[in-house]
Design an enzyme around this catalytic site. Structure first.
Site, PDB file in Angstrom:
ATOM      1  N   CYS A 184       0.817  -1.221   0.000  1.00 47.26           N
ATOM      2  CA  CYS A 184       0.000   0.000   0.000  1.00 47.26           C
ATOM      3  C   CYS A 184       0.842   1.259   0.000  1.00 47.26           C
ATOM      4  O   CYS A 184       0.430   2.288  -0.531  1.00 47.26           O
ATOM      5  CB  CYS A 184      -0.940  -0.012   1.208  1.00 47.26           C
ATOM      6  N   CYS A 204      14.887   4.087   0.657  1.00 46.80           N
ATOM      7  CA  CYS A 204      13.897   3.910  -0.411  1.00 46.80           C
ATOM      8  C   CYS A 204      12.593   4.514   0.106  1.00 46.80           C
ATOM      9  O   CYS A 204      12.633   5.545   0.793  1.00 46.80           O
ATOM     10  CB  CYS A 204      13.753   2.437  -0.778  1.00 46.80           C
TER      11      CYS A 204
END
Length: 430
Positions: A204, A355
């Site tokens: 998600c 990231c």
């Protein structure tokens, strides 16, 4: 097909619970007897997040006597779009504490058991054992399969769901339903025999999710749990409910037991061991620590390189000042440091890799260490955590998300990749 009630009833409800649950007790299928069963039930909710939040609220409102909550995370601002059990004042607090306090406001007589930890192989059976029903609201595949296998071993029913973007799936797994119920046992591995490869399916955080859909599905999970406890209706055993929120369509597919064992394969064991060793060997740097180190670097008393392994479009939206962009697909080839990656990075400079949330950075850090880079760490929480600091005024962000801030020149690596990225380079769901 109805099944026998899971829980014996308490002798009587308190006067306050009788008043509070009056509308529900008027349902002829549930009645006073069903309400007393709920009061004696023990339900474990794994994850106080997008699915766990509405499930927790409605289980408490329904009068479940004991609710266990498993979650080792703290509340973050980005949670609040869908994790409705938490509020703005809870940011930074443990999710189990925030959720427990909200439950107490709704149902003061409900006992809340707080498990402020992550579910792992070493503690899964100890935590899960002793509950009547388990609700899986976790957000990563290794944990989902661990929960399934543990519930199957303990003989417990598992209410399961998955939500991504505008789509959702919901089912009830029970490897060993009651004898004589006429129900064939099924579990998660009958639907998905093994977890997908790391990075194969986005989470998600990368792909997005509609908060209202989480509310729908979490409420349905609570409904299935109530049906199991009280023995009313037909639970979703042997059926998978599929929801397409964009079209407004609900459909159902049958699920048949395949006889596959509810236990991890040898490959899963190997993957788990590899991940555990990598996690143990990966140093982490918090966002606050990175802010201090960037200040020290500007003053000439620290030297390091922030390496962003996301895609160019992600970097353009929000990035850390001075970070060098080198997408994971260019940094690694078949999981090993590529020639391009080696040429782009100084081996004698400490690296702080980040990231979106941590999955890609962890893989990059492991490959860099394997290639001989000795000083490699990962930014805890990735750009998600950094964005929270920027929002709080404690850090600087650049990119389209922060239009009031002027971008500063950075040493970013020029990438030939387009802005669409690759589904194979999403953060790990772990």
């Amino acid at each position: 097909m109805a099944i026998p009630p899971l829980v014996e009833p308490v002798d009587r409800l308190s006067a306050s619970e009788s008043v509070r649950t009056a509308r529900q007790r008027r349902l002829p299928q549930l009645s006073e007897l069903g309400q007393r069963r709920l009061a004696n039930a023990r339900v474990l909710v794994l994850g106080a997040g997008g699915l766990g939040s509405p499930a927790l609220l409605y289980l408490a409102a329904a009068g479940v006597g004991t609710i266990g909550i498993v979650d080792g995370d703290d509340v973050e601002p980005s949670n609040l779009q869908r994790q409705i059990v938490h509020g703005q004042t809870d940011v930074g607090r443990p999710k189990v504490d925030s959720a427990a306090e909200r439950i107490a406001e709704i149902a003061p007589e409900t006992t809340v058991v707080r498990h402020a930890e992550r579910l792992v192989t070493g503690n899964a059976a100890e935590i899960i054992d002793g509950y009547d029903v388990v609700i899986d609201g976790t957000d990563n595949f290794p944990t989902r399969f661990l929960v399934n296998d543990t519930c199957a071993r303990l003989g417990l029913p598992l209410v399961w769901a998955s939500v991504l973007r505008f789509d959702a799936q919901l089912s009830v797994f029970w490897a060993t339903p009651p004898a004589g119920s006429g129900i064939t046992g099924v579990h998660l591995r009958d639907l998905f025999p093994t977890p997908p490869a790391d990075g194969e399916v986005p989470n998600c955080a990368d792909a997005g999710v509609l908060g209202a859909l989480c509310g729908q599905v979490g409420s349905l999970m609570a409904t299935e749990t109530i049906k199991l406890i009280t023995g009313i209706g037909s639970p979703l055993i042997g059926r998978v409910l599929v929801i397409d929120a964009l079209s407004g369509r609900f459909s159902e597919i049958p699920l048949v037991g395949t006889g596959i064992a509810a236990e991890p394969t040898a490959a899963e064991h190997a993957t788990e061991n590899t991940a555990r060793v990598a996690a143990e060997n990966t140093a982490e740097v918090s966002g606050a620590e990175l802010v201090e180190r960037l200040e020290a670097q500007r003053d000439g008393i620290d030297n390091f390189l922030v390496l962003d392994v996301r895609e160019p479009n992600e970097n353009a939206e929000s990035s850390i000042p001075t970070a060098q962009l080198l997408p994971l697909g260019e940094l690694l080839t078949d999981g090993v440091l590529s020639d391009t990656g080696r040429a782009a990075l100084p081996e004698d400079t400490p690296l702080i890799v980040h990231c979106h949330a941590g999955g890609r950075a962890a893989r990059a850090a492991a490959a860099l260490r394997e290639a001989g880079f000795t000083d490699v760490s990962v930014l805890t929480g990735g750009i998600v955590a950094w964005d929270d600091l920027v929002t709080a005024g404690r850090a600087t962000g650049i990119g389209s998300r922060w239009p009031s801030l002027e971008p500063t020149p950075t040493g970013r690596h020029a990438s030939a990749r387009d802005d669409t990225g690759s589904a194979g380079q999403t953060d790990s769901l772990a």
